[in-house]
Design a protein around this motif. Structure first.
Motif, PDB file in Angstrom:
ATOM      1  N   UNK A  64       0.845  -1.190   0.000  1.00 23.01           N
ATOM      2  CA  UNK A  64       0.000   0.000   0.000  1.00 23.01           C
ATOM      3  C   UNK A  64       0.879   1.238   0.000  1.00 23.01           C
TER       4      UNK A  64
ATOM      5  N   UNK B 296      -4.401  10.767   9.639  1.00 18.40           N
ATOM      6  CA  UNK B 296      -3.744  11.598  10.652  1.00 18.40           C
ATOM      7  C   UNK B 296      -3.090  12.826  10.040  1.00 18.40           C
TER       8      UNK B 296
ATOM      9  N   UNK C 150      -5.032   4.801   8.053  1.00 15.64           N
ATOM     10  CA  UNK C 150      -5.074   5.556   9.318  1.00 15.64           C
ATOM     11  C   UNK C 150      -4.018   6.657   9.333  1.00 15.64           C
ATOM     12  N   UNK C 151      -2.830   6.341   8.807  1.00 12.47           N
ATOM     13  CA  UNK C 151      -1.769   7.353   8.742  1.00 12.47           C
ATOM     14  C   UNK C 151      -2.193   8.519   7.874  1.00 12.47           C
TER      15      UNK C 151
ATOM     16  N   UNK D 266      -6.251  -6.115   3.777  1.00 14.82           N
ATOM     17  CA  UNK D 266      -5.492  -6.623   4.917  1.00 14.82           C
ATOM     18  C   UNK D 266      -4.814  -5.529   5.746  1.00 14.82           C
TER      19      UNK D 266
ATOM     20  N   UNK E 225       1.278   5.298   0.788  1.00 16.77           N
ATOM     21  CA  UNK E 225       0.785   6.423   1.583  1.00 16.77           C
ATOM     22  C   UNK E 225       0.311   7.571   0.681  1.00 16.77           C
TER      23      UNK E 225
ATOM     24  N   UNK F 288      -2.000  -3.900   6.650  1.00 12.48           N
ATOM     25  CA  UNK F 288      -1.243  -2.683   6.435  1.00 12.48           C
ATOM     26  C   UNK F 288      -2.028  -1.666   5.622  1.00 12.48           C
TER      27      UNK F 288
ATOM     28  N   UNK G 172      -3.520   0.334   8.252  1.00 14.28           N
ATOM     29  CA  UNK G 172      -2.529   1.216   8.886  1.00 14.28           C
ATOM     30  C   UNK G 172      -2.184   2.398   7.991  1.00 14.28           C
ATOM     31  N   UNK G 173      -2.033   2.133   6.697  1.00 14.41           N
ATOM     32  CA  UNK G 173      -1.707   3.220   5.773  1.00 14.41           C
ATOM     33  C   UNK G 173      -2.863   4.219   5.706  1.00 14.41           C
TER      34      UNK G 173
END
Lengths: 241, 213
Positions: free
Chosen positions: A46, A82, A78-79, A70, A48, A72, A75-76
């Motif tokens: 993924x 942010x 969510x980053x 899946x 960013x 990550x 996570x990507x």
């Protein structure tokens, strides 16, 4: 403009494919694929930057729902969230949903003008039980698992209807969306073969093929209209016969 | 010599060198219990960081170096390590603030912030067979050594040793987070690649600090 969707997958092909599939039922919804890494051509993973750009592209003033595969990808996403400023961030949600089913449910809800919260809700409630033993030839989803409890008591007299499905593909994604989309806008409690007829995913999960019987029951102010609408679409084979 | 922006840049360049050196080892570890991309992703990510550091004007604080590295890792790594190490370096940078030098206390602050970032992002706990199993003992070892009067370089060394021990200790564990968790009991008997790469990163930090003494 409708709520937009961003599809984050490790695979560019999966992200593109989910958008393609969802677009069939939600032609007016911004569906932005963010699959694979930032490289050209993308690797599996993924990116960013890709997710950040997709969030901007999908935002048409009504908010954005992100669907992921899946770990990550989550996570990507969510980053990327942010890194948005407060206002922009409050208009973006990450749905905790299975990618394909959730995306389709979200897209259909967005297409019918659903709010950000409603689109997220639809994505998150689109859980389809897969029961290989009950798979039917034309429908990839397993037999529906209607909710255990009895259906909620209907308000007012109920109207029922029963038809045989004439179209060769049965109650697949597009017809399911045709029914659910219109019924959602009516003031009616309506079920088809025991499942909520306003849910594309539940309708699809019935796995009804050609020739199967479709029984609808509706109650509420628009009950008759709902049954007439279903009957009209079913007997017309959803324009597919 | 104090740990300055120059140290931070040397640390990241050392990471790039070490990731290239251990690329195959990390790939093999990840092949056993994951998707075999960790070595390639780490190699690629830190090579990009080194390139960025060469191209950018020399940063004036260690925090700036770590922030630049974080942003680069997020965009180039691709796998789960991207957001995880991106968050770790970003939080570490925030922890250091504008300080021109990293002293012993700041080492603890930096490592704690990085570990907390990894936990917040990946939602793993100690014992889940993830990089948290390397970060957590590293933070604890740094704390213990600094309260016993260790220098910044000594604290980094203690942290690196503890991280590597932590990584080794993931071998018998059954993964409960990440791709390896799909394997269930079959994940036991292999070290976690993320914990191993964390050990390498902290060893690089200690080595570059040692070189500066």
């Amino acid at each position: 403009m409708t709520v937009g969707l961003v599809i984050v997958s490790h695979s560019a092909k999966i992200a593109d494919g989910v958008c393609e599939l969802a677009a069939q039922m939600a032609p007016d919804v911004p569906l932005i694929a963010a699959g694979g890494t930032d490289d050209v051509p993308p690797r599996i993973g993924t990116g960013f930057q890709k997710v950040q750009d997709a969030l901007v592209e999908a935002e048409r003033g009504s908010g954005v729902v992100v669907l992921t595969d899946l770990g990550s990808a989550v996570m990507t996403a969510e980053m990327a969230l942010e890194f948005l400023d407060g206002d922009a961030r409050s208009a973006v949600r990450i749905a905790r949903a299975a990618l394909v089913e959730g995306s389709i449910a979200a897209a259909v809800r967005a297409q019918s003008g659903g709010s950000l919260d409603e689109v997220v809700d639809h994505a998150e409630s689109a859980i389809v039980s897969i029961d290989p033993g009950a798979l039917e030839p034309f429908v990839s989803h397993g037999a529906a698992v209607p909710s255990d409890g009895p259906a909620p008591p209907a308000a007012g007299p109920s109207v029922v209807g029963e038809w045989d499905l004439p179209n060769p593909m049965g109650l697949h994604a597009r017809p399911a969306a045709v029914l659910a989309r219109e019924l959602t806008d009516m003031d009616v409690e309506v079920s088809i073969n025991g499942v909520d007829a306003k849910s594309v995913m539940l309708l699809m999960s019935l796995g009804l093929g050609q020739g199967r019987k479709l029984s609808a029951s509706a109650s509420g102010p628009d009950a008759q209209r709902a049954i007439d609408y279903i009957g009209d679409k079913v007997t017309g084979g959803f324009g597919e016969t | 010599m104090a740990l300055t922006a120059e140290w931070a840049a040397a640390w990241l360049r050392e990471c790039a060198r070490v990731m290239t050196e251990h690329r195959s080892e990390l790939i093999e570890l990840d092949r056993a219990i994951g998707d075999a991309d960790h070595g390639e992703n780490m190699h690629r990510g830190f090579a990009a960081v080194a390139e960025k550091l060469n191209a950018a004007e020399a940063a004036s604080t260690p925090g700036e170096v770590l922030k630049l590295s974080a942003m680069t890792l997020m965009s180039t790594v691709g796998g789960a390590a991207g957001p995880l190490y991106g968050t770790a370096f970003l939080r570490a940078a925030t922890g250091l603030g504008d300080a021109a030098e990293v002293d012993a206390d700041a080492v603890v602050v930096m490592l704690t912030a990085a570990r907390d970032g990894v936990v917040a992002r990946g939602k793993a706990e100690p014992g889940d067979k993830t990089m948290v199993d390397a970060w957590t003992p590293a933070v604890e070892a740094a704390e213990t050594s600094v309260s016993a009067g260790a220098s910044a370089a000594e604290a980094l060394k203690a942290a690196a040793n503890a991280a590597q021990a932590g990584a080794a200790a993931t071998e018998p564990l059954i993964a409960r987070k990440g791709r390896a968790s799909y394997l269930g009991e079959r994940s036991a008997g292999h070290r976690d690649p993320g914990a191993v790469s964390t050990g390498l990163i902290l060893q690089a930090a200690a080595d570059s600090a040692g070189d500066m003494l």
